[in-house]
Design an enzyme around this catalytic site. Structure first.
Site, mmCIF file in Angstrom:
data_model
loop_
_atom_site.group_PDB
_atom_site.id
_atom_site.type_symbol
_atom_site.label_atom_id
_atom_site.label_comp_id
_atom_site.label_asym_id
_atom_site.label_seq_id
_atom_site.Cartn_x
_atom_site.Cartn_y
_atom_site.Cartn_z
ATOM 1 N N ARG A 1 0.835 -1.199 0.000
ATOM 2 C CA ARG A 1 0.000 0.000 0.000
ATOM 3 C C ARG A 1 0.877 1.259 0.000
ATOM 4 N NH1 ARG A 1 -2.137 -0.155 4.852
ATOM 5 N NH2 ARG A 1 -0.775 1.485 5.656
ATOM 6 N N LYS B 1 -6.988 6.603 -19.594
ATOM 7 C CA LYS B 1 -7.178 7.138 -20.935
ATOM 8 C C LYS B 1 -5.922 6.967 -21.794
ATOM 9 C CE LYS B 1 -11.135 8.505 -19.081
ATOM 10 N NZ LYS B 1 -10.998 8.533 -17.636
ATOM 11 N N ASP C 1 -5.552 19.242 -14.963
ATOM 12 C CA ASP C 1 -5.914 17.905 -15.438
ATOM 13 C C ASP C 1 -5.484 17.840 -16.907
ATOM 14 O OD1 ASP C 1 -7.158 15.638 -16.505
ATOM 15 O OD2 ASP C 1 -8.896 15.814 -15.173
ATOM 16 N N TYR D 1 -14.856 17.239 -16.341
ATOM 17 C CA TYR D 1 -15.362 15.871 -16.344
ATOM 18 C C TYR D 1 -16.478 15.730 -15.305
ATOM 19 C CZ TYR D 1 -15.229 10.918 -14.978
ATOM 20 O OH TYR D 1 -15.553 9.631 -14.628
#
Length: 385
Positions: free
Chosen positions: A51, A200, A175, A103
């Protein structure tokens, strides 16, 4: 040859992609482990628990940092989890100015999840005069940009906005999902943090969900690591390995995406059943000059308005074959999306339409297939409208 001397096409393959030092394997192994043996309590080789850190994830982060000209990088389980880490990093009650065309998941995260923790205001970041006034009056902790935006492909001046934000001590987050590091590097223009949905273009094969944050500040690194480790949205070793594999072709893919998109944008602009086309590579784009200055290319995303309304849009979308009707973007295969019903349905209708996201708006993620075939597919769908 040092990393700084390498061209993008070389870094994307070799930084973080060095052969395994133990076996010589040209493709490094996946460290599919949750924990690591320590020689003595607290004495280890830099890895304690996956983690927190993982060698496969480390390799991907090294590669991404080099591509965005960043000192640090963290990869996460999704783009939204990366966004969440930034929000957790800010002091409670922080004021955030966010672009008005973002978005749908980002809008939902800010307006429905963190709205009780921070104060958000959605503004048009393409209007520098109004934005400067807003920044000076609001004194935000952070300015959040998408450029180009999703889905209207509006372009904001990163350098100018970052300078305005710095005057009031605000961070600037960009972004950069639509452009990828190949076509745009926001840190070079003064941004403090770059965010990507690696789902993406960075991965590019529609088989991984992931996010990434890149930046230069050591202080931000400490804060982001604390929250990533405490909350746990780290990307898995296997997904990190898949992105390492996918990212090697990022440069050649982005070139192909753009070449096809430019041809299709020109085709759409001349089509009698198309009302308007938005693509940064077209001179008709409202911020065409800024795009030429700020970006190294126009990317693979196109937005257009079909003549008519929801019925015409639905008929068109039901008749494409090569363009798969699906959410997301940036894969090698072409996708088509209806934002009002799909990716931006979480934004209220009156807000959507106030921005210009109407029922006749269609978004294309242009893939790397033969462009003639893609044009024929679009023409077929238009013929059914």
């Amino acid at each position: 040859m040092s990393m700084k001397e390498m061209k993008f096409e070389t870094k994307v393959i070799h930084v973080g992609g060095e052969p395994d030092p133990v076996t010589g394997a040209i493709m490094p192994p996946i460290f599919q482990t949750s924990t690591y043996v320590q020689s003595s309590p607290g004495e280890h080789k830099g890895y304690e628990y996956t983690r927190s850190h993982n060698p496969t994830r480390t390799r991907l982060q090294e590669c991404l940092a080099s591509l965005e000209n960043a000192k640090h990088c963290f990869v996460t389980a999704s783009g939204l989890s990366a966004s969440s880490l930034i929000m957790h990093m800010l002091p409670k009650g922080s004021k955030i100015l966010c672009g008005d065309d973002v978005y749908g998941g980002t809008y939902r995260l800010f307006s429905k999840v963190f709205n009780d923790i921070h104060q958000y205001k959605f503004v048009d970041t393409t209007d520098l005069v109004k934005l400067e006034k807003e920044i000076n009056e609001t004194k935000p902790a952070l300015v959040w940009l998408e450029t180009p935006t999703n889905p209207l492909l509006k372009i904001s001046d990163i350098k100018a906005i970052a300078a305005l934000a710095k005057k009031v001590g605000a961070l600037t987050v960009v972004d950069n999902t639509f452009m990828s590091p190949y076509f745009q590097n926001p840190l070079d223009h003064g941004a403090d943090i770059v965010l990507h949905s690696m789902t993406k273009f960075i991965n590019g094969h529609s088989d991984v969900v992931g996010g990434a944050l890149m930046f230069n500040s050591d202080e931000i690194k400490e804060k982001i690591f604390f929250y990533q480790n405490a909350i746990g949205p780290s990307q898995s070793p296997f997904d990190s390995w898949l992105v390492i594999r996918g990212i090697k072709t990022l440069a050649v893919r982005m070139k192909a995406h753009q070449e096809n998109a430019m041809k299709i944008a020109n085709f759409l602009e001349k089509h009698p059943k198309v009302e308007r086309v938005i693509y940064p590579g077209l001179k008709s784009h409202p911020q065409y000059e800024l795009a030429q200055k700020q970006m190294k290319g126009a990317g693979g995303m196109i937005t257009f308005f079909i003549k008519g309304g929801i019925d015409e849009s639905r008929k068109f979308l039901e008749n494409v074959k090569l363009f798969a009707l699906a959410e997301s973007l940036g894969g090698v295969e072409s996708l088509v999306d209806h934002p009002a019903i799909m990716t931006h349905a979480s934004i209220p209708k009156n807000v959507r339409e106030g921005l210009g996201i109407f029922d006749n708006l269609i978004r294309l993620s242009v893939g790397i297939e033969d462009c003639d075939d893609l044009v024929k597919d679009l023409e077929h769908a238009f013929s059914r409208v």
